[in-house]
Design an enzyme around this catalytic site. Structure first.
Site, PDB file in Angstrom:
ATOM      1  N   SER A   4       0.753  -1.329   0.057  1.00 52.52           N
ATOM      2  CA  SER A   4       0.023  -0.111   0.133  1.00 52.52           C
ATOM      3  C   SER A   4       0.905   1.239  -0.069  1.00 52.52           C
ATOM      4  O   SER A   4       2.169   1.123   0.506  1.00 52.52           O
ATOM      5  CB  SER A   4      -0.996  -0.015   1.081  1.00 52.52           C
ATOM      6  OG  SER A   4      -1.696  -1.058   1.234  1.00 52.52           O
TER       7      SER A   4
HETATM    8  N1  SAH Z   1      -1.058  -4.105   3.995  1.00 51.45           N
HETATM    9  C1  SAH Z   1      -0.231  -4.703   2.665  1.00 51.45           C
HETATM   10  C2  SAH Z   1      -1.318  -4.550   1.488  1.00 51.45           C
HETATM   11  C3  SAH Z   1      -1.711  -5.924   1.078  1.00 51.45           C
HETATM   12  S1  SAH Z   1      -2.264  -5.796  -0.378  1.00 51.45           S
HETATM   13  C4  SAH Z   1       0.957  -4.087   2.699  1.00 51.45           C
HETATM   14  O1  SAH Z   1       1.525  -3.287   3.269  1.00 51.45           O
HETATM   15  O2  SAH Z   1       1.716  -4.677   1.742  1.00 51.45           O
HETATM   16  C5  SAH Z   1      -3.850  -6.698   0.068  1.00 51.45           C
HETATM   17  C6  SAH Z   1      -3.615  -8.206   0.299  1.00 51.45           C
HETATM   18  O3  SAH Z   1      -4.891  -8.814   0.958  1.00 51.45           O
HETATM   19  C7  SAH Z   1      -3.127  -8.897  -0.563  1.00 51.45           C
HETATM   20  O4  SAH Z   1      -2.116  -9.695  -0.177  1.00 51.45           O
HETATM   21  C8  SAH Z   1      -4.159 -10.131  -0.831  1.00 51.45           C
HETATM   22  O5  SAH Z   1      -3.678 -11.346  -0.984  1.00 51.45           O
HETATM   23  C9  SAH Z   1      -4.983 -10.005   0.625  1.00 51.45           C
HETATM   24  N2  SAH Z   1      -6.107 -10.621   0.475  1.00 51.45           N
HETATM   25  C10 SAH Z   1      -7.219 -10.295  -0.448  1.00 51.45           C
HETATM   26  N3  SAH Z   1      -8.279 -11.145  -0.070  1.00 51.45           N
HETATM   27  C11 SAH Z   1      -8.038 -11.800   1.169  1.00 51.45           C
HETATM   28  C12 SAH Z   1      -8.831 -12.276   1.970  1.00 51.45           C
HETATM   29  N4  SAH Z   1     -10.116 -13.025   1.631  1.00 51.45           N
HETATM   30  N5  SAH Z   1      -8.104 -12.709   3.164  1.00 51.45           N
HETATM   31  C13 SAH Z   1      -6.969 -12.662   3.418  1.00 51.45           C
HETATM   32  N6  SAH Z   1      -6.168 -11.762   2.751  1.00 51.45           N
HETATM   33  C14 SAH Z   1      -6.907 -11.195   1.475  1.00 51.45           C
END
Ligand code: SAH
Length: 225
Positions: free
Chosen positions: A75
């Site tokens: 993010s």
């Molecule tokens: N906060 C993270 C952002 C990651 S992007 C950072 O700082 O890097 C969002 C993440 O949510 C992705 O890795 C994706 O795989 C995950 N995601 C999407 N749907 C999900 C679900 N149902 N349960 C758990 N994780 C999920």
């Protein structure tokens, strides 16, 4: 023997890890309205370059989202700061659930600001890489789970805060149920590319919603992989 180090991790040279580069990012976020000193300190302290691929490390302190593989992104620092600030405002939460660990950057920013942090990721290799980073950074209050965030993590509920890093079309019912009294849920809601960031506060059986602005997140997907 003298060992020369170049900031945390030491792997990417002095340029992108320098205090000045990080300070520029902090100033930028402050100019955009991030005011909580604890949050700004965390943006300054967490080595974001360790959460991205080495080829992208020179861009780690730009205020931008970057790819982390598997079609996912780390993010944007402004959004991480804004969500963290929205979560902490008022009474600081003790126990927080994060959905969407990704590379673990948001987790690392939040970890020292709460007592217990639970985080769920559906993509196993991302979770395992995040686990190694947390170990390296000695984040001892983080508990990880390979699972589907639609279901929350019922074993440790209720939570004082829930933070979603992926966007559902609607907040899953299970998450409302796992939010404790006075608890706050911060989430992007809506279709891909145009979501509203919302803060939902539980008061008894009422859920009060505030809209915090437009954001762009990857979608919350069902199941694990
Ligand atoms: N906060 C993270 C952002 C990651 S992007 C950072 O700082 O890097 C969002 C993440 O949510 C992705 O890795 C994706 O795989 C995950 N995601 C999407 N749907 C999900 C679900 N149902 N349960 C758990 N994780 C999920």
């Amino acid at each position: 023997m003298t060992v020369q180090t170049h900031g945390a991790g030491g792997r990417t040279g002095i340029g992108m890890t320098s205090a000045r580069t990080r300070e520029r990012l902090v100033q930028r976020l402050r100019a955009q309205g991030i005011a909580d000193p604890q949050v700004l300190d965390q943006i300054r302290n967490v080595p974001r370059h360790l959460f991205v691929d080495e080829a992208l490390a020179t861009r780690a302190y730009e205020d931008t989202a970057l790819p982390i593989g598997y079609g996912q992104t780390i993010s944007q620092p402004y959004v991480v700061a804004r969500m963290t600030e929205a979560l902490l405002e008022g009474t600081a939460p003790r126990k927080v659930l994060e959905i969407g660990t990704g590379c673990g950057y948001q987790t690392a920013v939040l970890s020292p600001l709460v007592k217990f942090l639970y985080t769920i990721e559906r993509i196993s290799p991302l979770l395992e890489r995040a686990r190694l980073r947390f170990k390296e950074l000695r984040l001892r209050n983080v508990n990880l789970r390979h699972g589907d965030g639609f279901k929350g993590w019922v074993a440790h509920a209720p939570y004082d805060g829930i933070l979603m890093a992926a966007a559902p079309l609607q907040i899953p019912q299970a998450l409302f149920a796992q939010l404790g009294p006075g608890g706050r849920l911060i989430a992007p809601v809506g279709p891909e590319g145009r979501q509203h960031l919302v803060r939902i506060t539980r008061r008894g059986d009422d859920f009060h919603t505030e809209t915090l602005g437009l954001v762009s997140f990857v979608p919350l997907l069902k199941g694990i992989t």
